[in-house]
Design a protein around this motif. Structure first.
Motif, PDB file in Angstrom:
ATOM      1  N   ILE A  77      44.349 -55.142  71.368  1.00 35.46           N
ATOM      2  CA  ILE A  77      43.338 -55.838  72.155  1.00 35.46           C
ATOM      3  C   ILE A  77      41.962 -55.225  71.999  1.00 35.46           C
ATOM      4  CG2 ILE A  77      43.728 -54.486  74.235  1.00 35.46           C
ATOM      5  CD1 ILE A  77      43.071 -58.287  74.004  1.00 35.46           C
ATOM      6  N   ASP A  78      41.933 -53.916  71.693  1.00 32.15           N
ATOM      7  CA  ASP A  78      40.626 -53.268  71.554  1.00 32.15           C
ATOM      8  C   ASP A  78      39.812 -53.867  70.412  1.00 32.15           C
ATOM      9  OD1 ASP A  78      41.108 -51.532  73.675  1.00 32.15           O
ATOM     10  OD2 ASP A  78      42.218 -50.156  72.373  1.00 32.15           O
ATOM     11  N   ASP A  79      40.484 -54.365  69.376  1.00 29.59           N
ATOM     12  CA  ASP A  79      39.779 -54.952  68.231  1.00 29.59           C
ATOM     13  C   ASP A  79      39.199 -56.327  68.544  1.00 29.59           C
ATOM     14  OD1 ASP A  79      40.439 -52.739  66.723  1.00 29.59           O
ATOM     15  OD2 ASP A  79      42.329 -53.634  66.026  1.00 29.59           O
ATOM     16  N   LEU A  80      39.538 -56.910  69.693  1.00 28.01           N
ATOM     17  CA  LEU A  80      39.074 -58.269  70.036  1.00 28.01           C
ATOM     18  C   LEU A  80      37.863 -58.249  70.954  1.00 28.01           C
ATOM     19  CD1 LEU A  80      42.492 -60.090  70.600  1.00 28.01           C
ATOM     20  CD2 LEU A  80      41.088 -59.966  68.531  1.00 28.01           C
ATOM     21  N   ALA A  81      37.385 -57.084  71.322  1.00 20.17           N
ATOM     22  CA  ALA A  81      36.201 -56.999  72.173  1.00 20.17           C
ATOM     23  C   ALA A  81      34.964 -56.941  71.271  1.00 20.17           C
ATOM     24  CB  ALA A  81      36.296 -55.788  73.087  1.00 20.17           C
ATOM     25  N   TRP A  82      34.411 -58.110  70.924  1.00 18.51           N
ATOM     26  CA  TRP A  82      33.294 -58.189  69.986  1.00 18.51           C
ATOM     27  C   TRP A  82      31.972 -58.085  70.734  1.00 18.51           C
ATOM     28  CZ3 TRP A  82      35.112 -63.199  66.999  1.00 18.51           C
ATOM     29  CH2 TRP A  82      36.324 -62.910  66.344  1.00 18.51           C
ATOM     30  N   LEU A  83      31.100 -57.306  70.214  1.00 19.42           N
ATOM     31  CA  LEU A  83      29.769 -57.178  70.806  1.00 19.42           C
ATOM     32  C   LEU A  83      28.960 -58.462  70.597  1.00 19.42           C
ATOM     33  CD1 LEU A  83      28.803 -53.527  69.756  1.00 19.42           C
ATOM     34  CD2 LEU A  83      29.305 -54.357  72.071  1.00 19.42           C
TER      35      LEU A  83
END
Length: 895
Positions: free
Chosen positions: A136-142
């Motif tokens: 899930i950490d890879d899905l938090a896009w800036l």
């Protein structure tokens, strides 16, 4: 924020599995009109190094492939583009990757550099203890709205919640994803705004939980039936509202239409035949002594020359010089074909002369009457004011609107009154009198329009003479005559029929006058000829005067001889000569006066006839002028009666009622999204239509309907563009085309089946239902047919139960997302609590669409359930179908 679907664009990028699932669902919704068009990009179909991005465009007409850059370049006006990247988080991660998403955004921005961009990263998941959030950490896009679709099924924010779990062949997760995507991207057709357009992106690498609730109630069937009933006035016109109360119904309809037709005639009296000149009475003139002596000596001179007839001819010519004796009989002549057309109305081929032929014939007769070699084409009379009042009068009888001076609505006491039967105002032109097939070959017409009084009279006269030409058709002719009489007796009692009959009467009068003037002229010319008796009398008088003259001369000669012989003196001779001359003069004068009594009577009669001929010529010219004007008026009357009759029998047209596709989807949908169709009973629709008539049909309502009727121009051929430039040409009817534009237009509008302007009526109905008629709206939508979300069976329910409270003001205090999605040791304060509710509804008309979107506060990935928190990981069963799905992140070179 208000927005329009044409000015917004949604681009959805997804991996192949999500792409195919979303394409199937969204394609159905777009075709049903639930959503606007959407552009899909399958990132798995992109090739390395490819700059042009292939895409799929879902539109109402179907699915088509395209290139994204070309689609963007083809847009004329775009306000905002919403780029939605779809990812899925379960035991393995399926995502387009943030780099590919940014590349896509860059391409959109390059094609539409001035357009606002809204970036939405939509993440779908399910509640599955064996598959908590992974990667899930890879899905938090800036810079993106990272939105997790809440995996829950609930009818409303306050209803019970059922978790969405992963099951083989179950489309619930995909449908939940598609529904939430449409709400966030503003794709629902009825949405007025997209909830993330003005919302700032959460700081850092934060997530939002979101859920969407929608209600889609199809009112197409109700609207179609309601509009059809409102437009159908075959059972009678509604009573219009006058100052808040309904007008009254006129009992004496025949008296009302007759009175209005008479008022119209009085206002436009100049159209009808005018007064005729009367021949003056010529008094007998006494003959003075000097005039008598001149005539006596003149006659004696002719008598001595043995030509007394020349004296009579000269006297008669002087008395009638410049009168009918010098008029060419061809002015009226019985052998003149133009005159025959004017009088009889039948052309050389045995068919009725057209009104153009009729006018040309009158012009030819006028030219010969005035001694001109060429026909002078006079400007036709402008009768536009007449026909405007003609239409105004007819509409006023039906809707009590005041439109023209002198043509006020009918009244009963102090209340305005109307006729509710349009057939009493104008007959339906489609209902024509058809001559039976046995009789039709023997007459020159096979059918007659209901407004054509002249045509009916012509057929009637031919039927009267038919037994002489075809004795075997005596019975048939009698039957057709009786049917014709019955048919036109009814039509003659209408408003248009009364006015048309009045024009017919004057046309008949003018035709009869012209024939009468022709006969009178022939009779007058025969009366002005001197008879043989007059000439014989002149010869007898000449002999008598010569005898008297000889006797007087003999006495004078004898007196002279006696004086020469000295028998009498000169004084006696002179006395004898004087007495003899005076005696001769007196005797001749008396004999001349008595002998010329017949000639003097003929002279007086000739003078009287000359005045009569002058009056006949003046009256004939006036009759021809009247007939020309009335002929033009009658032709225009037929055109306007045809068009107006078509209009009043369907002033709102015949709205096309096509097959209505019911919105009865919903099987295996999450409870968040429900679809139904309003199903009121017939009694409710009839009551609503009756009530709406009172609100919709105000006094004078026909004016707007007539404007719409005229503005909706049919195809009129090559000259139709003229009317598109100016509708005034219908009223002035100028001779600018080979065939009258008015005639062509009236025939075409009478032949077409006008669909009316349903959009205008629908808009007016929606306005009433949204304001004063909200109780009607509630009644029309109160009974809903929908599908049970579990069994898929059709069920009936109330609108209140169907909406589940979504149409009310939403107070989101205490609302929470499904706790099973979040970590039990969340770092944020209650990340599962609803922080914002965005309602959106199209409650302004009869369509009933409600969209409610709810968001949480921003939270980090640590607030979601993690793999090490799942105590049931080993106990939970593994679905066989899931083991086949292995998603691998796709990398793609920089675009």
């Amino acid at each position: 924020m208000s927005r329009g679907p044409i000015s917004d664009l949604a681009v959805v990028a997804a991996r192949a599995e999500q792409y195919l699932a979303l394409r199937d669902v969204l394609d159905d919704w777009v075709r049903l009109g639930l959503t606007t068009s959407v552009t899909l990009v399958n990132v798995d179909a992109l090739k390395d190094g490819e700059v042009r991005i292939p895409c799929t465009v879902l539109e109402e007409n179907g699915v088509r492939g395209a290139v994204l850059q070309e689609e963007l370049a083809a847009r004329v006006s775009t306000r905002v583009v919403r780029v939605v990247a779809v990812s899925e988080s379960s035991s393995q991660l399926s995502t387009v990757s943030d780099r590919l998403a940014l590349d896509l955004v860059a391409q959109v921005n390059a094609s539409l550099p001035t357009v606002d961009l809204v970036r939405i990263h939509l993440i779908t998941t399910v509640v599955d203890a064996a598959r908590p959030f992974t990667g899930i950490d890879d899905l938090a896009w800036l810079g993106w709205h990272n939105v997790i679709v809440a995996p829950e099924s609930a009818q409303s924010p306050t209803a019970g919640v059922s978790p969405i779990v992963r099951q083989a062949g179950d489309p619930t997760q995909t449908l939940q994803l598609a529904g939430c995507l449409c709400s966030l991207a503003g794709l629902w057709s009825a949405q007025q705004s997209a909830p993330l357009d003005e919302r700032p992106v959460a700081p850092g690498q934060s997530f939002l939980a979101a859920r969407s609730f929608t209600r889609h109630l199809s009112t197409a069937a109700v609207e179609s039936e309601l509009l059809t009933k409102l437009a159908d006035l075959s059972l009678g016109y509604p009573l219009p509202l006058v100052d808040g109360s309904a007008a009254e119904i006129i009992d004496d309809e025949v008296g009302a239409v007759t009175s209005m037709a008479q008022a119209l005639e009085n206002k436009h009296h100049y159209v009808f035949a005018g007064a005729r000149a009367q021949a003056r009475t010529v008094p007998q003139q006494p003959i003075k002594v000097g005039q008598l002596l001149r005539m006596l000596f003149s006659f004696l001179g002719q008598a001595i020359r043995n030509a007394p007839r020349a004296f009579a001819d000269r006297v008669l010519y002087e008395a009638s010089a410049g009168t009918a004796a010098a008029v060419n009989r061809a002015v009226f002549g019985g052998t003149d074909p133009a005159f025959k057309v004017v009088v009889g109305g039948i052309g050389p081929d045995g068919r009725p002369a057209s009104w153009d032929q009729f006018d040309q014939a009158l012009a030819q007769v006028d030219a010969r009457a005035e001694g001109r070699a060429d026909v002078v084409h006079l400007a036709p009379a402008d009768l536009s004011a007449l026909w405007r009042d003609f239409l105004s009068s007819g509409m006023t009888l039906l809707d009590a609107g005041t439109r023209a001076d002198g043509l006020a609505p009918q009244e009963i006491g102090s209340s305005k009154a109307v006729i509710v039967d349009p057939g009493r105002v104008a007959p339906d032109p489609s209902i024509q009198f058809v001559v039976s097939s046995e009789v039709a070959p023997y007459i020159n017409r096979d059918r007659v329009e209901p407004a054509d009084v002249l045509g009916a009279r012509d057929v009637y006269h031919q039927l009267e003479t038919l037994p002489e030409r075809a004795p075997h058709l005596v019975a048939n002719a009698g039957k057709v005559k009786q049917d014709l009489q019955t048919f036109f007796d009814e039509k003659a009692r209408t408003f248009t029929g009364r006015f048309g009959y009045r024009i017919f009467e004057d046309i008949t009068r003018c035709r009869t006058e012209l024939k009468s003037y022709d006969d009178q002229m022939k009779a007058l010319q025969s009366q002005t000829e001197a008879s043989d008796d007059v000439y014989r009398q002149q010869q007898r008088l000449a002999r008598t005067l010569k005898i008297i003259l000889v006797a007087a001369v003999g006495i004078g000669v004898a007196a002279v001889v006696l004086a020469v012989l000295g028998v009498i003196g000169l004084s006696v001779m002179a006395a004898v000569l004087v007495v003899t001359f005076l005696g001769w003069l007196a005797t001749s004068g008396v004999v001349f006066v008595k002998g010329q009594t017949a000639l003097f009577a003929l002279i007086h009669r000739r003078q009287q006839l000359a005045d009569a001929e002058e009056a006949l010529l003046a009256n004939a010219a006036a009759a021809r002028s009247d007939l020309r004007r009335l002929g033009r008026a009658y032709r225009q009357y037929l055109d306007w009666a045809r068009a107006f009759g078509t209009f009043v029998h369907a002033p709102l047209g015949y709205p096309e009622v096509g097959a209505v596709a019911d919105l009865l989807i919903g099987s295996r949908f999450p409870k968040n999204h429900r679809f139904g169709s309003a199903r009121p009973d017939s009694a409710t629709i009839n009551r609503s239509a009756a009530r709406l008539r009172h609100d919709l049909f105000q006094v004078g309502w026909l004016s707007a309907a007539w404007d719409a009727f005229v503005d909706d121009l049919p195809d009129l051929g090559s000259d139709g563009y003229r009317l598109s430039e100016s509708r005034e040409l219908l009223f002035t009817d100028p001779p600018i085309t080979q065939r009258s534009l008015l005639t062509t237009w009236s025939e075409v509008v009478a032949a077409r089946r006008w669909e009316g302007t349903p959009g205008v009526l629908e808009g007016r109905v929606s306005e009433v239902l949204g304001t004063t008629g909200q109780d009607l709206r509630a009644a029309l939508l109160s009974d809903v047919e929908t599908r049970d979300p579990v069994s898929g069976a059709l069920v009936r329910t109330s609108l209140e139960e169907f909406n589940g409270g979504l149409d009310a003001a939403v107070d989101d205090s205490g609302h929470m997302f499904l706790r099973a999605t979040f970590s039990s040791s969340a770092q944020s304060i209650e990340p599962w609590r609803v922080a914002e509710t965005v309602p959106d509804s199209s409650g302004s008309d009869a369509n009933h669409v409600v969209v409610v979107t709810q968001f949480s506060r921003g939270f980090s990935s640590h607030d979601l359930i993690r793999a090490n928190e799942s105590s049931a990981a080993t106990a939970a069963p593994t679905h066989p179908a899931d083991s086949d799905v292995v998603d691998t992140p796709v990398e793609r070179p920089q675009m």
